[in-house]
Design a protein around this motif. Structure first.
Motif, PDB file in Angstrom:
ATOM      1  N   GLN A  70       0.700  -1.163   0.081  1.00 50.47           N
ATOM      2  CA  GLN A  70       0.012   0.009  -0.056  1.00 50.47           C
ATOM      3  C   GLN A  70       0.630   1.265  -0.002  1.00 50.47           C
ATOM      4  O   GLN A  70       0.539   2.404  -0.438  1.00 50.47           O
ATOM      5  N   HIS A  71       1.964   1.125   0.628  1.00 51.26           N
ATOM      6  CA  HIS A  71       2.823   2.470   0.801  1.00 51.26           C
ATOM      7  C   HIS A  71       4.521   2.446   0.234  1.00 51.26           C
ATOM      8  O   HIS A  71       4.649   3.325  -0.637  1.00 51.26           O
ATOM      9  N   TYR A  72       4.936   1.407   0.458  1.00 52.33           N
ATOM     10  CA  TYR A  72       6.291   1.184  -0.199  1.00 52.33           C
ATOM     11  C   TYR A  72       6.710  -0.325  -0.314  1.00 52.33           C
ATOM     12  O   TYR A  72       6.193  -1.241   0.305  1.00 52.33           O
ATOM     13  N   VAL A  73       7.714  -0.445  -1.235  1.00 54.01           N
ATOM     14  CA  VAL A  73       8.251  -1.664  -1.164  1.00 54.01           C
ATOM     15  C   VAL A  73      10.116  -1.224  -0.947  1.00 54.01           C
ATOM     16  O   VAL A  73      10.554  -0.470  -1.858  1.00 54.01           O
ATOM     17  N   TYR A  74      10.714  -1.997  -0.314  1.00 54.67           N
ATOM     18  CA  TYR A  74      12.207  -1.598  -0.100  1.00 54.67           C
ATOM     19  C   TYR A  74      12.771  -3.061  -0.416  1.00 54.67           C
ATOM     20  O   TYR A  74      12.343  -4.001   0.039  1.00 54.67           O
ATOM     21  N   ILE A  75      13.824  -3.061  -1.631  1.00 54.27           N
ATOM     22  CA  ILE A  75      14.521  -4.097  -1.662  1.00 54.27           C
ATOM     23  C   ILE A  75      16.143  -3.831  -1.876  1.00 54.27           C
ATOM     24  O   ILE A  75      16.531  -2.869  -2.072  1.00 54.27           O
ATOM     25  N   GLU A  76      16.534  -4.890  -0.953  1.00 54.10           N
ATOM     26  CA  GLU A  76      18.053  -5.052  -1.130  1.00 54.10           C
ATOM     27  C   GLU A  76      18.412  -6.377  -1.570  1.00 54.10           C
ATOM     28  O   GLU A  76      17.871  -7.538  -1.194  1.00 54.10           O
ATOM     29  N   ASN A  77      19.125  -6.388  -2.683  1.00 58.67           N
ATOM     30  CA  ASN A  77      19.348  -7.663  -3.394  1.00 58.67           C
ATOM     31  C   ASN A  77      20.859  -7.566  -4.257  1.00 58.67           C
ATOM     32  O   ASN A  77      21.149  -6.255  -4.579  1.00 58.67           O
ATOM     33  N   GLN A  78      21.316  -8.789  -4.323  1.00 53.78           N
ATOM     34  CA  GLN A  78      22.624  -8.615  -5.224  1.00 53.78           C
ATOM     35  C   GLN A  78      22.545  -8.457  -6.721  1.00 53.78           C
ATOM     36  O   GLN A  78      23.201  -8.041  -7.254  1.00 53.78           O
ATOM     37  N   PHE A  79      21.086  -8.632  -7.099  1.00 50.79           N
ATOM     38  CA  PHE A  79      21.044  -8.486  -8.466  1.00 50.79           C
ATOM     39  C   PHE A  79      19.491  -7.791  -8.995  1.00 50.79           C
ATOM     40  O   PHE A  79      18.796  -7.883  -7.809  1.00 50.79           O
ATOM     41  N   PHE A  80      19.322  -7.107  -9.938  1.00 53.02           N
ATOM     42  CA  PHE A  80      18.126  -6.724 -10.304  1.00 53.02           C
ATOM     43  C   PHE A  80      17.738  -7.043 -11.782  1.00 53.02           C
ATOM     44  O   PHE A  80      18.107  -6.088 -12.658  1.00 53.02           O
ATOM     45  N   ILE A  81      17.572  -8.415 -12.126  1.00 53.34           N
ATOM     46  CA  ILE A  81      17.465  -8.873 -13.370  1.00 53.34           C
ATOM     47  C   ILE A  81      16.042  -9.290 -13.584  1.00 53.34           C
ATOM     48  O   ILE A  81      15.713 -10.529 -13.152  1.00 53.34           O
ATOM     49  N   THR A  82      15.119  -8.455 -14.239  1.00 50.81           N
ATOM     50  CA  THR A  82      13.662  -8.765 -14.158  1.00 50.81           C
ATOM     51  C   THR A  82      13.195  -7.837 -15.481  1.00 50.81           C
ATOM     52  O   THR A  82      13.315  -6.725 -15.167  1.00 50.81           O
ATOM     53  N   MET A  83      12.721  -8.290 -16.385  1.00 51.13           N
ATOM     54  CA  MET A  83      12.151  -7.662 -17.561  1.00 51.13           C
ATOM     55  C   MET A  83      11.035  -7.738 -17.942  1.00 51.13           C
ATOM     56  O   MET A  83      10.471  -8.882 -17.789  1.00 51.13           O
ATOM     57  N   GLN A  84      10.420  -7.050 -18.828  1.00 50.57           N
ATOM     58  CA  GLN A  84       9.166  -7.266 -19.736  1.00 50.57           C
ATOM     59  C   GLN A  84       9.256  -8.439 -20.589  1.00 50.57           C
ATOM     60  O   GLN A  84      10.260  -8.474 -21.298  1.00 50.57           O
ATOM     61  N   LEU A  85       8.343  -9.346 -20.433  1.00 53.90           N
ATOM     62  CA  LEU A  85       8.296 -10.400 -21.259  1.00 53.90           C
ATOM     63  C   LEU A  85       7.883 -10.099 -22.646  1.00 53.90           C
ATOM     64  O   LEU A  85       7.080  -9.137 -22.686  1.00 53.90           O
ATOM     65  N   GLY A  86       8.466 -10.961 -23.753  1.00 56.84           N
ATOM     66  CA  GLY A  86       7.637 -10.808 -24.928  1.00 56.84           C
ATOM     67  C   GLY A  86       8.559  -9.633 -25.654  1.00 56.84           C
ATOM     68  O   GLY A  86       8.196  -9.082 -26.808  1.00 56.84           O
ATOM     69  N   VAL A  87       9.381  -8.951 -25.245  1.00 58.46           N
ATOM     70  CA  VAL A  87       9.990  -7.826 -25.740  1.00 58.46           C
ATOM     71  C   VAL A  87      11.317  -8.235 -26.513  1.00 58.46           C
ATOM     72  O   VAL A  87      12.252  -8.897 -25.692  1.00 58.46           O
ATOM     73  N   SER A  88      11.889  -7.977 -27.495  1.00 60.87           N
ATOM     74  CA  SER A  88      12.990  -8.353 -28.075  1.00 60.87           C
ATOM     75  C   SER A  88      14.235  -7.923 -27.361  1.00 60.87           C
ATOM     76  O   SER A  88      14.353  -6.844 -26.624  1.00 60.87           O
ATOM     77  N   GLY A  89      14.842  -8.925 -27.097  1.00 57.76           N
ATOM     78  CA  GLY A  89      16.220  -8.993 -25.934  1.00 57.76           C
ATOM     79  C   GLY A  89      16.052  -9.271 -24.833  1.00 57.76           C
ATOM     80  O   GLY A  89      16.877  -9.432 -23.639  1.00 57.76           O
ATOM     81  N   ALA A  90      14.657  -9.262 -24.498  1.00 51.24           N
ATOM     82  CA  ALA A  90      14.306  -9.769 -23.087  1.00 51.24           C
ATOM     83  C   ALA A  90      13.711 -10.987 -22.946  1.00 51.24           C
ATOM     84  O   ALA A  90      13.364 -11.498 -21.835  1.00 51.24           O
ATOM     85  N   ASN A  91      13.754 -11.938 -23.838  1.00 55.12           N
ATOM     86  CA  ASN A  91      12.881 -13.248 -24.140  1.00 55.12           C
ATOM     87  C   ASN A  91      13.616 -14.309 -22.961  1.00 55.12           C
ATOM     88  O   ASN A  91      12.894 -15.201 -22.620  1.00 55.12           O
ATOM     89  N   ASN A  92      14.872 -13.789 -22.651  1.00 55.07           N
ATOM     90  CA  ASN A  92      15.577 -14.839 -21.737  1.00 55.07           C
ATOM     91  C   ASN A  92      15.257 -14.788 -20.470  1.00 55.07           C
ATOM     92  O   ASN A  92      15.622 -15.385 -19.199  1.00 55.07           O
ATOM     93  N   VAL A  93      14.392 -13.889 -19.959  1.00 57.33           N
ATOM     94  CA  VAL A  93      14.333 -13.409 -18.490  1.00 57.33           C
ATOM     95  C   VAL A  93      12.713 -13.511 -18.331  1.00 57.33           C
ATOM     96  O   VAL A  93      11.815 -13.042 -19.035  1.00 57.33           O
ATOM     97  N   LYS A  94      12.452 -14.676 -17.297  1.00 58.12           N
ATOM     98  CA  LYS A  94      10.793 -15.097 -17.274  1.00 58.12           C
ATOM     99  C   LYS A  94      10.475 -14.646 -15.985  1.00 58.12           C
ATOM    100  O   LYS A  94       8.947 -14.349 -15.739  1.00 58.12           O
ATOM    101  N   ASN A  95      11.218 -14.270 -14.882  1.00 57.45           N
ATOM    102  CA  ASN A  95      10.753 -13.883 -13.746  1.00 57.45           C
ATOM    103  C   ASN A  95       9.769 -12.569 -13.945  1.00 57.45           C
ATOM    104  O   ASN A  95      10.143 -11.556 -14.610  1.00 57.45           O
TER     105      ASN A  95
END
Length: 802
Positions: free
Chosen positions: A494-519
């Protein structure tokens, strides 16, 4: 599959009937039978193997010092079983530091000691592809196999299983199936750190003289290592040889004979486990004596780094100038004023001056893996890098402990993996037993382990597993409950999301160049921000990731192909290309995307031998916090390797608060969860430099992460100011000014302010507050960072990077 799981549950129950059926007269066998089976066969929230535990208890740990201390205490109290699963395990790491207890708190010594007491210890290590990774799990296994009660298995056998690119990435410690530790912290080199994130160690001490006990093998202990040229030993004068400092075990007498002001030995002795209040008076006497006598002894034992000569018999002890290694012995005492939990041992405060040159990081543990990757791990106490010229890489990470039912769920996951690996690798070896889950009906908590108050929460254990990693019979069966929990938590925030992570690899599905990323984590964040824009409501997403991925190599040179490959996928998810979240937000009319989402990293600075230095702080956390109410913490990175289940194996917990205190969101009063809210506030204070006492900065209020006065006025403003100062003083890389390899070269050719005008640079650095900096989203934006097809990295499937 459900029928198969049910049969396994029945077998497990029958094999553990002495515990499970002791209440059968009250409830009846069938009730226990089917109630337990239903928990693990009926559909659970997030499609997890484990049910939601509504009356759970948990505690969080920020950075490795507090986590490893708690793990060590739990191991010490183990009575029946210890389970450990790690991506990497270094047997010779010290769980409590500085190591004034000799080797007592060294991991392999702890495990051997418990095995000797009759505790059964089971360890699962990731069996790496040796050509690609130098973590040497074979060596770890050989060292750990020191007693018949310690059983170690490595997995997978890549060729036989057909798994070459995926890893067991979990970090688990379970004690007596009652206490379970999980998160991002492997029990290995480089992970021990605290909120100070020091760039240098305390120095070098003649530790063989300090120990007073001779190990059987020359390189078995950091206290008797002669292989490291950093641990230089000297021959003491004849009259000095009667001064022997013995290694301590808990319960032993103090490390040295303590002398009073009159010069006579004190009759009263101090024990390591004496409560602080009871030893207060004697400690004052010790402190007076140690400061007086200790300085003299340290001058005999401690050599400056790089000392070339040793003392011959009868030669006068020279005056030794210890090089400036940035922090004083008074640092720990001053830190007490910050009112936070500091797990550095109490004794450090007493021997601050006495052991002014003791080490926190021995041998390979002092590391900077971007400068130099780990090699020769069978020589643990030989330094990996030159401490006099190379700063260490600080490590920021988070772990948690859960108890009772949630801990048994973690144990059940470990048991499932262990039994599957036994069937696969050592089916006929009777010395490797099958493991059995304990009853969920009876718990007996050890109060000595619960020194910090646990929080009452709702907890569910999550994981990413498939047939190769967890032994499912059906080859297509996959669990990705961590991913599902991320999506639902982001969607409901409702208000915020705070993320700490070693990576941030997460893309829109179906876009050219991003087909390899599913999450779909990036997609969930995108949709939630678009919804906030349409509703005209304040919503914040804060992401903290490392400035660079953790691979050895020069990001702008020929050795940095792997670093650039992962950098490409991070930036392709954040700001570059049609599939990135910032590009997509702009395309749908969110022109002020920074009001909704910001990306940050951590950096620190210090001095090494009077030379200003800086280094990035490696963010290894795998954490999400939402609304000061929900926490997801575990081993899973934000990428497909961790999230989609078929690749790396992972474990995590989603924790929802059951207890609340007064809080605020966007200026409005709103209950704040004790677990989630206090964790988020602690992290904000650490990153903003508010844990150490400072009168000018203690007025900053981190209670409301959403309100404009904090989000823009404090958080983003501090991050940008720190970034600008670092870039001006040190000419840091990565940097938004470096957009191409040619500009990279020109940028490096220009001297930094810290070299051309040290006085001005020193004055500017004083304005840096905490560790927070901006992630430079324009870094090398004009270059193609994916590996060349002709390179070794280019031959590897793209899925390995994503």
């Amino acid at each position: 599959m459900k029928g198969y799981q049910f049969k396994i549950a029945l077998v497990s129950i029958s094999l553990h009937s002495d515990v499970l059926f002791e209440t059968s007269e009250q409830y009846g066998n069938h009730f226990i039978f089917f109630n337990l089976a239903r928990d693990f066969t009926a559909p659970n929230l997030h499609f997890s193997f484990a049910p939601v535990r509504n009356s759970a208890q948990a505690i969080w740990f920020v950075d490795g010092s507090s986590y490893m201390c708690a793990v060590a205490n739990a191991l010490e109290e183990a009575t029946t079983e210890i389970y450990i699963a790690d991506w990497w395990l270094s047997p010779e790491i010290y769980m409590k530091r500085p190591a004034i207890d000799g080797d007592y708190w060294r991991l392999d010594k702890i495990l051997h000691r418990k095995a000797t007491e009759g505790v059964k210890i089971f360890v699962m290590l990731y069996k790496e592809v040796e050509m690609a990774l130098g973590i040497n799990s074979y060596y770890s296994k050989q060292i750990l196999n020191s007693h018949e009660n310690i059983k170690v298995m490595r997995h997978p056998d890549h060729a036989r299983v057909g798994v070459f690119f995926w890893a067991h990435h979990e970090k688990i410690v379970v004690v007596d199936q009652m206490y379970a530790f999980l998160g991002g912290i492997d029990l290995c080199y480089g992970r021990w750190d605290d909120f100070r994130h020091r760039l240098t160690d305390l120095g070098s001490i003649s530790t063989s003289s300090v120990s007073g006990s001779l190990p059987k093998k020359e390189d078995d202990s950091a206290f008797e290592s002669r292989k490291s040229h950093r641990n230089v030993n000297i021959d003491m004068q004849e009259h000095e040889k009667d001064i022997v400092l013995e290694a301590l075990n808990p319960g032993d007498k103090i490390v040295v004979q303590v002398y009073g002001m009159s010069g006579e030995p004190l009759e009263e002795t101090l024990k390591q486990n004496t409560p602080e209040l009871e030893r207060k008076n004697v400690l004052e006497k010790i402190k007076e004596s140690a400061v007086k006598k200790g300085k003299e002894l340290v001058n005999r034992l401690a050599l400056a780094e790089g000392a070339e000569k040793t003392l011959s018999k009868g030669q006068k002890t020279p005056d030794i100038t210890v090089k400036n290694l940035v922090f004083s012995p008074n640092e720990l005492n001053e830190g007490e004023k910050g009112r936070f939990d500091d797990y550095t041992p109490f004794e450090t405060k007493i021997f601050g001056e006495y052991y002014g040159n003791a080490k926190f990081w021995y041998g390979k543990d002092y590391s900077n893996f971007i400068m130099k990757d780990f090699v020769n791990l069978d020589a643990p106490f030989v330094d990996l890098v030159d401490r006099t010229t190379t700063p260490r890489m600080p490590w920021h990470d988070i772990g948690i402990m859960v108890i009772e039912s949630s801990a048994r769920d973690v144990a059940r996951h470990f048991i499932q993996r262990w039994n599957a690996q036994k069937l696969e690798k050592v089916r006929e070896n009777n010395s490797f037993p099958y493991l059995i889950p304990m009853s969920y009906s009876h718990f007996k908590v050890n109060p000595s382990l619960l020194k910090s108050k646990l929080n009452n929460v709702t907890c569910q254990i999550l994981r990413s597993v498939s047939s190769w990693s967890c032994g499912f019979i059906e080859p297509d069966l996959v669990e990705q409950s961590i991913h599902d929990a991320y999506i639902q938590t982001i969607t409901k925030a409702q208000h915020y999301v705070y993320i700490e992570n070693q990576f941030f690899i997460t893309m829109q599905l179906g876009v050219s160049g991003a087909n390899n990323v599913k999450n779909q984590i990036g997609e969930a964040l995108f949709k939630r921000i678009v919804r906030a824009k349409k509703e005209q409501k304040t919503f914040r997403v804060i992401v903290v990731i490392p400035l660079l991925p953790g691979f050895e190599g020069d990001v702008g040179g020929s050795t940095g192909i792997a670093v650039r490959a992962l950098t490409h996928w991070n930036y392709a998810s954040i700001s570059r290309g049609r599939a990135s979240i910032l590009t997509r937000l702009k395309e749908v009319g969110v022109d002020n995307a920074h009001e909704y989402i910001s990306f940050h990293s951590l950096r620190t600075h210090s001095q090494l031998n009077n030379i200003p230095i800086t280094e990035l702080i490696y963010v290894h956390s795998k954490l999400l916090i939402a609304d000061d109410r929900v926490v997801i913490c575990g081993s899973a990175n934000i990428n497909d390797r961790s999230m989609i289940g078929k690749r790396d194996s992972e474990i995590a917990a989603i924790i929802t608060d059951n207890e609340f205190e007064d809080g605020r969101m966007n200026g409005q009063q709103l209950p704040s969860g004790i677990f989630a809210g206090r964790l988020r506030k602690y992290l904000f204070k650490e990153h903003l430099g508010l844990l150490e006492p400072n009168a000018d900065r203690m007025l900053i209020d981190v209670s409301d992460p959403v309100i404009d006065q904090f989000y823009n006025g404090i958080w983003r403003r501090t991050s940008k100011r720190n970034t600008d100062i670092y870039d001006t003083v040190f000419k840091c890389v990565p940097n938004n000014l470096v957009k191409s390899f040619s500009s990279f070269k020109k940028y490096n050719e220009q001297p930094a302010l810290c070299k051309t005008d040290p006085e001005t640079a020193t004055a500017m650095v004083k304005n840096i507050q905490g560790f927070l900096v901006d992630l430079p989203t324009d870094f090398l934006c004009e270059e193609t960072l994916t590996p060349p097809n002709t390179s070794r990295e280019g031959i590897i499937p793209t899925a390995v990077w994503t």
